[in-house]
Design a protein around this motif. Structure first.
Motif, PDB file in Angstrom:
ATOM      1  N   GLN A   1      25.080  57.408  11.969  1.00  0.00           N
ATOM      2  CA  GLN A   1      23.734  57.593  11.434  1.00  0.00           C
ATOM      3  C   GLN A   1      22.680  57.352  12.514  1.00  0.00           C
ATOM      4  O   GLN A   1      21.688  58.075  12.592  1.00  0.00           O
ATOM      5  N   VAL A   2      22.897  56.333  13.350  1.00  0.00           N
ATOM      6  CA  VAL A   2      21.962  56.058  14.432  1.00  0.00           C
ATOM      7  C   VAL A   2      21.934  57.216  15.411  1.00  0.00           C
ATOM      8  O   VAL A   2      20.867  57.673  15.827  1.00  0.00           O
TER       9      VAL A   2
ATOM     10  N   ALA B   1      22.702  60.324  14.790  1.00  0.00           N
ATOM     11  CA  ALA B   1      22.077  61.479  14.130  1.00  0.00           C
ATOM     12  C   ALA B   1      20.558  61.364  14.158  1.00  0.00           C
ATOM     13  O   ALA B   1      19.860  62.357  14.380  1.00  0.00           O
ATOM     14  N   SER B   2      20.035  60.178  13.966  1.00  0.00           N
ATOM     15  CA  SER B   2      18.578  60.004  13.982  1.00  0.00           C
ATOM     16  C   SER B   2      18.051  60.143  15.411  1.00  0.00           C
ATOM     17  O   SER B   2      16.960  60.677  15.620  1.00  0.00           O
ATOM     18  N   ASN B   3      18.824  59.704  16.414  1.00  0.00           N
ATOM     19  CA  ASN B   3      18.418  59.864  17.814  1.00  0.00           C
ATOM     20  C   ASN B   3      18.450  61.332  18.208  1.00  0.00           C
ATOM     21  O   ASN B   3      17.630  61.787  18.987  1.00  0.00           O
ATOM     22  N   ARG B   4      19.409  62.050  17.664  1.00  0.00           N
ATOM     23  CA  ARG B   4      19.602  63.458  18.001  1.00  0.00           C
ATOM     24  C   ARG B   4      18.444  64.315  17.486  1.00  0.00           C
ATOM     25  O   ARG B   4      18.030  65.274  18.131  1.00  0.00           O
ATOM     26  N   SER B   5      17.940  63.984  16.315  1.00  0.00           N
ATOM     27  CA  SER B   5      16.884  64.789  15.710  1.00  0.00           C
ATOM     28  C   SER B   5      15.482  64.335  16.154  1.00  0.00           C
ATOM     29  O   SER B   5      14.516  64.990  15.843  1.00  0.00           O
ATOM     30  N   ALA B   6      15.437  63.244  16.871  1.00  0.00           N
ATOM     31  CA  ALA B   6      14.125  62.703  17.294  1.00  0.00           C
ATOM     32  C   ALA B   6      13.525  63.494  18.437  1.00  0.00           C
ATOM     33  O   ALA B   6      14.150  64.180  19.160  1.00  0.00           O
TER      34      ALA B   6
END
Length: 60
Positions: free
Chosen positions: A52-53, A55-60
Motif C-alpha cells: 500500500q505504501v 502504491a501511494s508512492n507510485r501514484s504521487a
C-alpha cells in the motif's frame, strides 16, 4: 556481507522494482539477499502494508 531481511523502506522498493518489470531473482541479487525474502514481501508474508505504501508512492 549478505542481508538476511529487508528494512521497511527496502520492502517498498521491492514492490516498485517488481511493478517496473524486474524479476524477483534480479531484485534479490541487487540486495544480496535470498530470493525467498523477496517472495515473502510479494506474497505479503513479511512487511505487511509495504504494498500500500509503494502504491501511494507510485501514484504521487
Amino acid at each position: 556481507m549478505r542481508k538476511t531481511k529487508f528494512t521497511p523502506d527496502e520492502a517498498v522498493d521491492v514492490w516498485l522494482r517488481y511493478w517496473s518489470g524486474q524479476l524477483q531473482h534480479e531484485i534479490a541479487a541487487d540486495y544480496r539477499i535470498n530470493a525467498g525474502r523477496v517472495s515473502e514481501i510479494l506474497t505479503e508474508k513479511d512487511h505487511i502494508g509495504s504494498k500500500q505504501v509503494a502504491a501511494s508512492n507510485r501514484s504521487a
